[in-house]
Write an enzyme that holds these catalytic residues in place. Sequence first.
Site, mmCIF file in Angstrom:
data_model
loop_
_atom_site.group_PDB
_atom_site.id
_atom_site.type_symbol
_atom_site.label_atom_id
_atom_site.label_comp_id
_atom_site.label_asym_id
_atom_site.label_seq_id
_atom_site.Cartn_x
_atom_site.Cartn_y
_atom_site.Cartn_z
ATOM 1 N N LEU A 143 0.925 -0.875 0.112
ATOM 2 C CA LEU A 143 -0.016 0.054 0.142
ATOM 3 C C LEU A 143 1.129 1.080 0.194
ATOM 4 C CD1 LEU A 143 -3.067 -1.077 2.537
ATOM 5 C CD2 LEU A 143 -2.509 -0.751 -0.151
ATOM 6 N N GLY A 144 2.199 0.802 -0.588
ATOM 7 C CA GLY A 144 3.007 2.076 -0.377
ATOM 8 C C GLY A 144 3.269 3.348 -1.204
ATOM 9 N N GLN A 145 3.656 4.081 -1.893
ATOM 10 C CA GLN A 145 4.435 4.908 -2.885
ATOM 11 C C GLN A 145 4.118 3.875 -4.004
ATOM 12 O OE1 GLN A 145 7.909 7.586 -3.410
ATOM 13 N NE2 GLN A 145 6.050 8.674 -4.982
ATOM 14 N N ASP B 42 0.311 -5.835 3.793
ATOM 15 C CA ASP B 42 0.478 -4.157 4.337
ATOM 16 C C ASP B 42 0.309 -4.307 5.561
ATOM 17 O OD1 ASP B 42 1.612 -1.918 2.590
ATOM 18 O OD2 ASP B 42 1.441 -1.754 4.976
ATOM 19 N N ILE B 43 0.718 -3.122 5.936
ATOM 20 C CA ILE B 43 0.400 -3.920 7.852
ATOM 21 C C ILE B 43 -0.681 -3.081 8.372
ATOM 22 C CG2 ILE B 43 1.487 -1.277 9.126
ATOM 23 C CD1 ILE B 43 2.746 -3.649 10.760
ATOM 24 N N ASP C 106 2.744 -8.074 9.176
ATOM 25 C CA ASP C 106 3.763 -7.242 9.894
ATOM 26 C C ASP C 106 5.010 -7.552 9.470
ATOM 27 O OD1 ASP C 106 4.805 -5.607 13.818
ATOM 28 O OD2 ASP C 106 5.834 -6.151 11.565
ATOM 29 N N TYR D 245 19.045 4.991 7.464
ATOM 30 C CA TYR D 245 18.782 4.859 6.295
ATOM 31 C C TYR D 245 19.392 4.596 5.491
ATOM 32 C CZ TYR D 245 15.596 5.217 1.695
ATOM 33 O OH TYR D 245 15.130 4.974 0.697
HETATM 34 C C1 VAH Z 1 13.561 9.360 0.106
HETATM 35 N N1 VAH Z 1 11.534 8.433 -1.488
HETATM 36 O O1 VAH Z 1 12.911 10.290 0.372
HETATM 37 C C2 VAH Z 1 13.236 7.768 -0.668
HETATM 38 C C3 VAH Z 1 14.505 7.886 -2.083
HETATM 39 C C4 VAH Z 1 16.057 8.846 -2.771
HETATM 40 C C5 VAH Z 1 14.900 9.210 -2.213
HETATM 41 O O2 VAH Z 1 14.899 6.453 -1.210
HETATM 42 O O3 VAH Z 1 13.487 8.481 1.885
#
Ligand code: VAH
Length: 314
Positions: free
Chosen positions: A8-10, A32-33, A50, A139
């Site tokens: 359900l994400g982008q 999806d969660i 999950d 990230y």
């Molecule tokens: C973000 N849309 O902004 C993601 C992607 C390179 C950007 O990893 O975290």
Amino acid sequence: RIMITGALGQIGSELTLFMRKLYGEDHVLASDIRKNDSDVVRSGPFELLDVTDRKRFSEAARTFQADTIIHLAALLSAVAERNPLLAWHLNMGGLLNALETARETQSKFFTPSSIGVFGPSAPKIMTPQVTSLRPVTMYGVNKVAGELLSEYYFHKYGVDTRGLRFPGLISHATLPGGGTTDYAVEIFYDAILKGHYTSYLRKETYIDMMYMPDALQAIIDLMEADPSTLKHRNAYNVTSMSFSPEELASEIKKHIPIFTIDYKMDPIRQGIADSWPDCIDASAAMNDWGFTVQYDLTKMTKDMIEKLSNKLTP
Ligand code: VAH
């Protein structure tokens, strides 16, 4: 038989429908969660999952008789920087469960990496496929660790792991959730609804971007590529364009002349964007498995404004 997490994400909300069209609705299990009443839930099999629950993950894959795992569930860069411990738990815990499930079910495997793997030590312009990966965000740490883990499962267990280092993704189907590049989607909604947008990134901040139709096709092309052509089992650099908020705004003005933009920098997301490249080199993907793109800044802007105008102001 394909199992998708984060459906359900982008990316997931469009990839699920795209794969169901290509391979048959009953051959693509969305998970999806959370659950909603979108086409993803209505047009084929759906499971609440999950991804940090390894038992449930493995059960769902086995019951569905999955032979391909597309693992998309994760926290994006800005949200991850605000909740680094949760990001580690979900991004790494979920990925390990996905790889273990792929190993147990001998499934082909895909998970997206990101230009977020690059840090200040990598070249900013034409960032190579193989270079220093020293990100300064949680990230980015998750994505580098994820690339190494995927490569480990390939070498140690023979899992057919594949990945793409996506740039910012632009789409009109769903709002992105917590990325640094979300401005490049939000700006279109505000341009159409308000005629004005306040950018949280400085006007000269260059970031690689890609329109969702090209991202979906790249996933399909990579997954259908002959394995012998894949020299990189961690993740391939892919990109379509690189632009700044100022350049995107002037492209939007060609369609909405009254549109104006101003800038109110958000230090967290500006700091993340500044640590990333300005434009990466995607030649390895082009040479190894024929990566191509259809949309540049002009074509993407035209299509986004047409599709969103129909959706927002019918
Ligand atoms: C973000 N849309 O902004 C993601 C992607 C390179 C950007 O990893 O975290």
